[in-house]
Write a protein that holds these residues in place. Structure first.
Motif, PDB file in Angstrom:
ATOM      1  N   MET A 106       0.601  -0.962  -0.148  1.00  0.00           N
ATOM      2  CA  MET A 106      -0.003  -0.074  -0.296  1.00  0.00           C
ATOM      3  C   MET A 106       0.990   1.048  -0.301  1.00  0.00           C
ATOM      4  O   MET A 106       2.109   1.155   0.865  1.00  0.00           O
ATOM      5  CB  MET A 106      -1.151   0.045   1.592  1.00  0.00           C
ATOM      6  N   SER A 107       1.055   2.219  -0.937  1.00  0.00           N
ATOM      7  CA  SER A 107       1.291   3.237  -0.976  1.00  0.00           C
ATOM      8  C   SER A 107       0.877   4.304   0.024  1.00  0.00           C
ATOM      9  O   SER A 107       0.184   4.557   0.746  1.00  0.00           O
ATOM     10  CB  SER A 107       1.016   3.983  -2.216  1.00  0.00           C
ATOM     11  N   THR A 108       2.263   5.276   0.198  1.00  0.00           N
ATOM     12  CA  THR A 108       1.880   6.718   1.499  1.00  0.00           C
ATOM     13  C   THR A 108       0.783   6.828   1.746  1.00  0.00           C
ATOM     14  O   THR A 108      -0.216   7.487   2.276  1.00  0.00           O
ATOM     15  CB  THR A 108       3.493   6.828   1.373  1.00  0.00           C
ATOM     16  N   ALA A 109       0.594   6.904   0.366  1.00  0.00           N
ATOM     17  CA  ALA A 109      -1.178   7.858   0.218  1.00  0.00           C
ATOM     18  C   ALA A 109      -2.130   7.038   0.516  1.00  0.00           C
ATOM     19  O   ALA A 109      -3.353   7.479   0.669  1.00  0.00           O
ATOM     20  CB  ALA A 109      -1.350   8.830  -1.164  1.00  0.00           C
ATOM     21  N   GLU A 110      -2.300   5.832  -0.001  1.00  0.00           N
ATOM     22  CA  GLU A 110      -3.289   4.665   0.404  1.00  0.00           C
ATOM     23  C   GLU A 110      -3.300   4.346   1.399  1.00  0.00           C
ATOM     24  O   GLU A 110      -4.976   4.665   2.128  1.00  0.00           O
ATOM     25  CB  GLU A 110      -2.999   3.827  -0.567  1.00  0.00           C
ATOM     26  N   GLU A 111      -2.130   4.792   2.708  1.00  0.00           N
ATOM     27  CA  GLU A 111      -2.429   3.916   3.677  1.00  0.00           C
ATOM     28  C   GLU A 111      -2.689   5.556   4.451  1.00  0.00           C
ATOM     29  O   GLU A 111      -3.562   5.469   5.264  1.00  0.00           O
ATOM     30  CB  GLU A 111      -1.004   4.117   4.970  1.00  0.00           C
ATOM     31  N   ILE A 112      -2.869   6.905   4.443  1.00  0.00           N
ATOM     32  CA  ILE A 112      -3.103   8.064   4.988  1.00  0.00           C
ATOM     33  C   ILE A 112      -4.466   8.169   4.605  1.00  0.00           C
ATOM     34  O   ILE A 112      -5.296   8.288   5.538  1.00  0.00           O
ATOM     35  CB  ILE A 112      -2.462   9.253   4.983  1.00  0.00           C
ATOM     36  N   SER A 113      -4.579   8.126   3.667  1.00  0.00           N
ATOM     37  CA  SER A 113      -6.463   8.059   3.072  1.00  0.00           C
ATOM     38  C   SER A 113      -6.827   7.255   3.809  1.00  0.00           C
ATOM     39  O   SER A 113      -8.157   7.236   4.256  1.00  0.00           O
ATOM     40  CB  SER A 113      -6.667   7.540   1.355  1.00  0.00           C
ATOM     41  N   THR A 114      -6.695   5.495   4.182  1.00  0.00           N
ATOM     42  CA  THR A 114      -6.838   4.784   4.890  1.00  0.00           C
ATOM     43  C   THR A 114      -7.405   4.885   6.025  1.00  0.00           C
ATOM     44  O   THR A 114      -8.373   5.317   7.331  1.00  0.00           O
ATOM     45  CB  THR A 114      -6.926   3.465   4.939  1.00  0.00           C
ATOM     46  N   LEU A 115      -6.412   5.764   6.877  1.00  0.00           N
ATOM     47  CA  LEU A 115      -6.647   6.492   8.683  1.00  0.00           C
ATOM     48  C   LEU A 115      -7.625   7.518   8.166  1.00  0.00           C
ATOM     49  O   LEU A 115      -8.398   7.568   9.519  1.00  0.00           O
ATOM     50  CB  LEU A 115      -5.348   6.597   8.617  1.00  0.00           C
ATOM     51  N   LEU A 116      -7.855   8.351   7.459  1.00  0.00           N
ATOM     52  CA  LEU A 116      -8.675   9.514   7.157  1.00  0.00           C
ATOM     53  C   LEU A 116     -10.176   8.972   7.306  1.00  0.00           C
ATOM     54  O   LEU A 116     -10.896   9.147   7.744  1.00  0.00           O
ATOM     55  CB  LEU A 116      -8.547  10.732   6.165  1.00  0.00           C
ATOM     56  N   VAL A 117     -10.763   8.106   6.354  1.00  0.00           N
ATOM     57  CA  VAL A 117     -11.630   7.679   6.542  1.00  0.00           C
ATOM     58  C   VAL A 117     -11.825   6.512   7.358  1.00  0.00           C
ATOM     59  O   VAL A 117     -13.242   7.130   7.783  1.00  0.00           O
ATOM     60  CB  VAL A 117     -11.781   6.379   4.906  1.00  0.00           C
ATOM     61  N   SER A 118     -11.213   5.682   7.868  1.00  0.00           N
ATOM     62  CA  SER A 118     -11.444   4.952   8.740  1.00  0.00           C
ATOM     63  C   SER A 118     -11.922   5.726  10.103  1.00  0.00           C
ATOM     64  O   SER A 118     -12.621   5.385  11.403  1.00  0.00           O
ATOM     65  CB  SER A 118     -10.862   3.397   9.395  1.00  0.00           C
ATOM     66  N   ASN A 119     -10.747   5.938  10.794  1.00  0.00           N
ATOM     67  CA  ASN A 119     -10.749   7.249  11.872  1.00  0.00           C
ATOM     68  C   ASN A 119     -11.331   8.352  12.092  1.00  0.00           C
ATOM     69  O   ASN A 119     -12.087   8.868  12.642  1.00  0.00           O
ATOM     70  CB  ASN A 119      -9.142   7.125  12.341  1.00  0.00           C
ATOM     71  N   PHE A 120     -11.615   9.154  11.079  1.00  0.00           N
ATOM     72  CA  PHE A 120     -12.233  10.581  11.241  1.00  0.00           C
ATOM     73  C   PHE A 120     -13.261  10.932  10.195  1.00  0.00           C
ATOM     74  O   PHE A 120     -14.009  11.861  10.518  1.00  0.00           O
ATOM     75  CB  PHE A 120     -11.243  11.858  10.219  1.00  0.00           C
ATOM     76  N   GLY A 121     -13.813  10.018   9.031  1.00  0.00           N
ATOM     77  CA  GLY A 121     -15.411  10.038   8.727  1.00  0.00           C
ATOM     78  C   GLY A 121     -14.720  10.431   7.341  1.00  0.00           C
ATOM     79  O   GLY A 121     -16.115  10.979   6.622  1.00  0.00           O
ATOM     80  N   THR A 122     -14.328  10.706   6.955  1.00  0.00           N
ATOM     81  CA  THR A 122     -13.421  11.734   6.092  1.00  0.00           C
ATOM     82  C   THR A 122     -14.658  11.230   4.548  1.00  0.00           C
ATOM     83  O   THR A 122     -13.778   9.650   4.474  1.00  0.00           O
ATOM     84  CB  THR A 122     -11.535  11.775   5.455  1.00  0.00           C
ATOM     85  N   ASP A 123     -15.151  12.436   3.855  1.00  0.00           N
ATOM     86  CA  ASP A 123     -14.803  10.994   1.943  1.00  0.00           C
ATOM     87  C   ASP A 123     -13.839  10.690   1.245  1.00  0.00           C
ATOM     88  O   ASP A 123     -13.389  12.586   1.444  1.00  0.00           O
ATOM     89  CB  ASP A 123     -15.794  12.468   1.623  1.00  0.00           C
ATOM     90  N   PRO A 124     -14.071   9.755   1.137  1.00  0.00           N
ATOM     91  CA  PRO A 124     -12.933   9.558   0.209  1.00  0.00           C
ATOM     92  C   PRO A 124     -12.797  10.357  -0.895  1.00  0.00           C
ATOM     93  O   PRO A 124     -11.733  10.466  -1.559  1.00  0.00           O
ATOM     94  CB  PRO A 124     -13.187   8.072  -0.586  1.00  0.00           C
ATOM     95  N   LEU A 125     -13.609  10.545  -1.491  1.00  0.00           N
ATOM     96  CA  LEU A 125     -13.902  11.161  -2.903  1.00  0.00           C
ATOM     97  C   LEU A 125     -13.859  13.469  -2.459  1.00  0.00           C
ATOM     98  O   LEU A 125     -13.054  13.936  -3.630  1.00  0.00           O
ATOM     99  CB  LEU A 125     -15.289  11.705  -3.471  1.00  0.00           C
ATOM    100  N   ALA A 126     -13.248  13.334  -1.365  1.00  0.00           N
ATOM    101  CA  ALA A 126     -12.980  14.837  -1.116  1.00  0.00           C
ATOM    102  C   ALA A 126     -11.662  14.755  -0.838  1.00  0.00           C
ATOM    103  O   ALA A 126     -10.896  15.240  -0.940  1.00  0.00           O
ATOM    104  CB  ALA A 126     -13.238  15.366   0.366  1.00  0.00           C
ATOM    105  N   ILE A 127     -11.142  13.840  -0.325  1.00  0.00           N
ATOM    106  CA  ILE A 127      -8.954  13.966  -0.854  1.00  0.00           C
ATOM    107  C   ILE A 127      -8.356  13.857  -1.750  1.00  0.00           C
ATOM    108  O   ILE A 127      -8.670  13.131  -2.753  1.00  0.00           O
ATOM    109  CB  ILE A 127      -8.598  12.503   0.275  1.00  0.00           C
ATOM    110  N   ARG A 128      -7.748  15.041  -2.618  1.00  0.00           N
ATOM    111  CA  ARG A 128      -8.077  15.572  -3.423  1.00  0.00           C
ATOM    112  C   ARG A 128      -5.881  15.784  -3.402  1.00  0.00           C
ATOM    113  O   ARG A 128      -6.309  16.303  -1.918  1.00  0.00           O
ATOM    114  CB  ARG A 128      -9.059  15.890  -4.890  1.00  0.00           C
ATOM    115  N   PRO A 129      -5.086  15.712  -3.966  1.00  0.00           N
ATOM    116  CA  PRO A 129      -3.639  17.086  -3.735  1.00  0.00           C
ATOM    117  C   PRO A 129      -3.816  18.075  -3.579  1.00  0.00           C
ATOM    118  O   PRO A 129      -3.524  19.134  -2.680  1.00  0.00           O
ATOM    119  CB  PRO A 129      -2.903  16.529  -5.426  1.00  0.00           C
ATOM    120  N   GLU A 130      -4.794  18.935  -3.995  1.00  0.00           N
ATOM    121  CA  GLU A 130      -4.801  20.634  -3.554  1.00  0.00           C
ATOM    122  C   GLU A 130      -5.694  20.719  -2.736  1.00  0.00           C
ATOM    123  O   GLU A 130      -5.832  21.951  -2.529  1.00  0.00           O
ATOM    124  CB  GLU A 130      -4.914  20.910  -4.827  1.00  0.00           C
TER     125      GLU A 130
END
Length: 77
Positions: free
Chosen positions: A1-25
């Motif tokens: 799993m890449s760094t970006a994927e690891e962090i995205s997973t943490l955001l979604v599972s621990n903070f309820g972040t919408d995966p579609l909202a996670i973009r570079p900018e």
């Protein structure tokens, strides 16, 4: 799993972040990460990825890509 994927997973599972909202900018505050949430995320990343982030300074105005680049750089070191 890449760094970006690891962090995205943490955001979604621990903070309820919408995966579609996670973009570079996107600033971290738009992902609803305030200073307390950033500290919690830092601890989760250290634990999950085994990197030392004590000297890393992140704030809610930093972008998603800056977070990923910083963590990737620490993990590669």
């Amino acid at each position: 799993m890449s760094t970006a994927e690891e962090i995205s997973t943490l955001l979604v599972s621990n903070f309820g972040t919408d995966p579609l909202a996670i973009r570079p900018e996107v600033p971290l505050h738009q992902l609803r990460l305030d200073s307390l949430a950033l500290e919690e995320l830092r601890l989760l990343i250290e634990d999950r990825m085994g990197v030392d982030l004590d000297d890393v300074q992140l704030n809610s105005r930093d972008t998603w890509s800056r977070l990923v680049e910083t963590i990737h750089g620490k993990a590669a070191a």
